[in-house]
Design an enzyme around this catalytic site. Sequence first.
Site, mmCIF file in Angstrom:
data_model
loop_
_atom_site.group_PDB
_atom_site.id
_atom_site.type_symbol
_atom_site.label_atom_id
_atom_site.label_comp_id
_atom_site.label_asym_id
_atom_site.label_seq_id
_atom_site.Cartn_x
_atom_site.Cartn_y
_atom_site.Cartn_z
ATOM 1 N N ASN A 145 0.854 -1.182 0.000
ATOM 2 C CA ASN A 145 0.000 0.000 0.000
ATOM 3 C C ASN A 145 0.899 1.244 0.000
ATOM 4 O OD1 ASN A 145 0.901 -0.374 2.686
ATOM 5 N ND2 ASN A 145 -0.768 0.900 3.440
ATOM 6 N N CYS A 147 1.753 3.593 1.995
ATOM 7 C CA CYS A 147 2.612 3.867 3.153
ATOM 8 C C CYS A 147 3.506 2.688 3.520
ATOM 9 C CB CYS A 147 1.765 4.272 4.357
ATOM 10 S SG CYS A 147 0.940 5.854 4.152
ATOM 11 N N SER A 148 3.339 1.572 2.839
ATOM 12 C CA SER A 148 4.229 0.402 2.955
ATOM 13 C C SER A 148 4.121 -0.361 4.269
ATOM 14 C CB SER A 148 5.693 0.802 2.716
ATOM 15 O OG SER A 148 5.902 1.137 1.361
ATOM 16 N N GLU A 149 3.046 -0.173 5.030
ATOM 17 C CA GLU A 149 2.912 -1.016 6.215
ATOM 18 C C GLU A 149 2.229 -2.339 5.899
ATOM 19 O OE1 GLU A 149 -0.590 1.926 6.806
ATOM 20 O OE2 GLU A 149 1.218 1.736 5.616
#
Length: 287
Positions: A145, A147-149
Amino acid sequence: GQDDDCFDPAINTALKREIKLAKKDGVPENYIYRVIQFAKQGYTSMSFKTYDTDWDSDAYLTVSGQNSNNSVSLKDDFLRAVEEDADWHLTARKDGKVLKTLKARDLWEKIGYAAWASADPGLHFNTTMNDWHTCAAAGAIRASNPCSEYMFLDDTACNLASINLLPYRNADGTIDISAYEHTVRLWTMVLEISVMMAQFPSKEIAKLSYEYRTLGLGYANIGGLLMTSGIPYDSDEGRAICAALTAIMTGTAYATSAEMAAELGAFPDYDRNAQNMLRVMRNHRRA
């Protein structure tokens, strides 16, 4: 003196004088010391764009680019090329044809400079992402996604929750681990329930999210916890606390997931991915 003495204002009086003048002229301190860092890396000049706040100025024309997060996906072979100062081929997406060849370090430097100057791009360490992929039998992790979380299969999604760490700090500076673990267990169950309550943007995402039952549990306010305890954010002690809280959360969430699976059954694609999950468990044990 030593080679780096010229970059130390405590030793280089001329540099100290120029820093004072720059501060007097309103140059942000982080810019000053970042420029010194670039100088240590061999930069001899650089330019900074400045914008005014007029309605018709260039500043407003750049706002659209601030509404997206951009990341570069890197595999270990690129990082090795950076270490070895080797050539790197830029290839076409469809047929793999080499379009351009350049030094890996030059590209790495441009990525780093762009991230410093504009906060983009971020990095995906794609080899590591897939080394820790629990469902590799269903396909590779190609992206995340914005934001890469959340990193998982294409066309999946998960509900996210963050635990505020500060309330778990005791008056003496210790952390109430028992209460923290209880909250992790509780929210792991809440997020599992939320899979059936969530709304998804497409049929494909809904189907795979139901089948894989992905959830995202994290924590917030680690900075507040450390600052309240008088612990520097960038310190060995701060990193150790962060690592311990992350490990406790991960282990507790995994154990809770296993308990729920024992009662309700595993997710539909578990059998095909059981060995991948055990591989990730071994990764945790070795880490």
